[in-house]
Design a protein around this motif. Structure first.
Motif, PDB file in Angstrom:
ATOM      1  N   ALA A 211      25.954  40.875  34.920  1.00 40.23           N
ATOM      2  CA  ALA A 211      25.069  41.102  36.060  1.00 40.23           C
ATOM      3  C   ALA A 211      25.701  42.069  37.055  1.00 40.23           C
ATOM      4  CB  ALA A 211      24.753  39.768  36.746  1.00 40.23           C
ATOM      5  N   ALA A 263      19.420  40.071  37.883  1.00 39.42           N
ATOM      6  CA  ALA A 263      19.011  38.820  38.524  1.00 39.42           C
ATOM      7  C   ALA A 263      18.936  37.687  37.504  1.00 39.42           C
ATOM      8  CB  ALA A 263      17.669  39.005  39.223  1.00 39.42           C
ATOM      9  N   ASP A 264      18.399  37.989  36.317  1.00 39.22           N
ATOM     10  CA  ASP A 264      18.307  36.966  35.273  1.00 39.22           C
ATOM     11  C   ASP A 264      19.694  36.492  34.842  1.00 39.22           C
ATOM     12  OD1 ASP A 264      15.572  37.187  35.345  1.00 39.22           O
ATOM     13  OD2 ASP A 264      15.439  38.542  33.633  1.00 39.22           O
ATOM     14  N   GLY A 267      21.279  34.410  37.505  1.00 41.77           N
ATOM     15  CA  GLY A 267      20.660  33.082  37.498  1.00 41.77           C
ATOM     16  C   GLY A 267      21.196  32.214  36.381  1.00 41.77           C
ATOM     17  N   ALA A 291      21.918  36.773  42.376  1.00 48.00           N
ATOM     18  CA  ALA A 291      20.587  36.791  41.760  1.00 48.00           C
ATOM     19  C   ALA A 291      19.525  37.183  42.786  1.00 48.00           C
ATOM     20  CB  ALA A 291      20.273  35.416  41.159  1.00 48.00           C
TER      21      ALA A 291
END
Length: 477
Positions: A211, A263-264, A267, A291
């Motif tokens: 990320a 973001a996924d 998360g 996220a």
């Protein structure tokens, strides 16, 4: 955009008391020496000030990189039965990702098995790569404004280096995840393991690094954080009249999808940390903040795309949606959407965290860039509302319908790139095979095992986990 890991420390270990090798007699003693050097480097690193720590990262990277080939060669020799176990191997490391139940530092945790040593030592390498990424990012952010293409390329090069460091860390955590899930020896046994060596934490850290690397890739093409950097410089008025270069429509949509992927993954990282009962709350909070920041960036890029098509009401709606994701919007749909009390609350929370740490943290942000993104959204909303209220009079789209239209994420880096453990070269093995035990090696077994590594000299100027370094310069790139 990168989490500030605290590096673990460890107690002395003598491999010669647990292993013997007829084919490479000096391997256990040579491994003991390299580990002792790493232990000493980690203890010294912990006593340094933040500025000294940044400068000392290459030396620390060298120490752990020199130790791991010996450690993995011992592991390979055990598998091939070229090493004979004498006694059960035990090692002790400080669990830095576990839940803190008392104000003092977490104690070292002793467990049996070589895999426990391998997991902690290898994870330390990944932590160092992450800290180096923070150094490159901070240097790029604090760089003076570019006066020519060379200066711009220098900043982009620094961000690329930070991205590469995060990808290396991700590949290491993926290797540790696979090893902890498939190793027949395992790290667990009958004793409960600290969160630092669990499969769920390795999976979370792999997701977090991907990320962060994805957001760093976006950062190279994101002109808007320069608004924040310019506003921080009291001597610069450039931000008042020079608007950032707008990305093209196709580019805006691509950047939005990359942000959604980030973001996924952030998360997933937060869920992985939450799934580990003994994990600390600090890492989980940072993953959640990252996220939110990534999702808000996606909303911003979709707003830029809408504004480029002349849909100013939709663009303002996307800005409000991004602020809603960050938790900054105060009031209902009819509100002007200014950050107002929401931004004030965020600033107050950051100030309180600074006071708990040190005054120098006034330059840093511990919230994965949430407040910086909120400032960018606020500036765009102010600019677009002024035009809309005086020229276009478009209806502002409701945030609920826009958030339902967020695109799916798109990865930019391969997810299956795994790290390859280093091994000693043929010439190094030949030397160990011909050298007598302890031949030419320093005896580190008598090193004082004091707890002076508990002294935390980071004090003033320490960087909070996940801090977003803020610039006092006149430019971002």
């Amino acid at each position: 955009m990168t989490f500030a890991f605290i590096l673990p420390t460890t107690s002395p270990v003598n491999f010669t008391t647990s292993f013997a090798s007829s084919s490479a007699p000096s391997l256990p003693s040579a491994t003991t020496t390299r580990r002792a050097l790493l232990r000493d480097t980690l203890k010294r690193f912990k006593r340094l000030t933040p500025a000294e720590q940044y400068n000392n990262l290459p030396s620390l990277l060298s120490s752990v990189s020199e130790y791991l080939p010996y450690l993995y060669t011992v592991d390979a020799y055990i598998t091939s039965q070229d090493i004979t176990p004498l006694t059960e191997f035990e090692t002790e490391w400080r669990a830095v990702l576990s839940r803190r139940t008392v104000p003092t530092e977490l104690p070292r945790i002793r467990r049996k098995g070589l895999d426990y040593e391998i997991c902690f030592a290898t994870a330390t390498l990944a932590y160092v790569h992450t800290l180096r990424a923070r150094t490159f990012l901070a240097t790029a952010i604090q760089a003076p404004p570019p006066t020519d293409n060379n200066a711009t390329n220098t900043s982009v090069h620094l961000i690329n280096q930070a991205k590469d460091q995060m990808l290396t860390a991700a590949s290491i955590f993926l290797y540790l995840q696979n090893r902890s899930a498939t190793s027949e020896r395992g790290v667990a046994g009958m004793q409960p393991m600290p969160a630092d060596v669990t499969t769920s934490i390795y999976n979370a850290l792999w997701s977090l690094c991907l990320a962060s690397a994805t957001l760093l890739a976006v950062l190279k093409d994101d002109p808007y954080p320069s608004i924040v950097a310019l506003q921080h410089d009291k001597n610069s008025k450039e931000w008042m009249y020079k608007a950032p270069t707008m990305p093209t429509r196709g580019r805006s949509l691509l950047l939005a999808r990359l942000c959604m992927y980030s973001a996924d993954m952030a998360g997933k990282a937060a869920a992985g940390v939450a799934a580990t009962p003994s994990s600390g709350a600090e890492l989980k909070g940072y993953c959640e903040d990252l996220a939110k920041t990534a999702k808000a960036k996606a909303c911003r890029f979709l707003g830029v795309d809408a504004e480029g098509q002349g849909k100013l009401g939709e663009a303002i709606g996307w800005v409000l949606a991004g602020k809603e994701v960050l938790g900054m919007v105060v009031g209902g749909e009819g509100d002007k959407g200014k950050l107002g009390r929401g931004l004030d609350m965020l600033k107050k929370a950051r100030e309180e965290r600074k006071m708990e740490k040190a005054p120098m943290e006034a330059l840093l942000g511990p919230d994965a860039g949430k407040m910086e993104e909120a400032m960018v959204l606020n500036e765009l909303e102010r600019r677009w509302r002024r035009i809309n209220d005086s020229v276009n009079f478009h209806k502002v789209e409701p945030t609920s319908s826009l958030l339902a239209m967020l695109p799916t994420g798109r990865p930019v880096f391969p997810e299956n790139q795994t790290w390859t453990p280093p091994k000693l070269s043929s010439s190094e093995l030949l030397q160990l095979q011909t050298q007598a035990p302890n031949g030419g090696e320093i005896d580190w077994t008598g090193v004082d095992d004091s707890d002076d590594d508990d002294i935390d000299a980071r004090g003033e100027g320490s960087m909070p986990p996940g801090g977003f370094p803020r610039s006092q310069s006149t430019g971002y790139y």
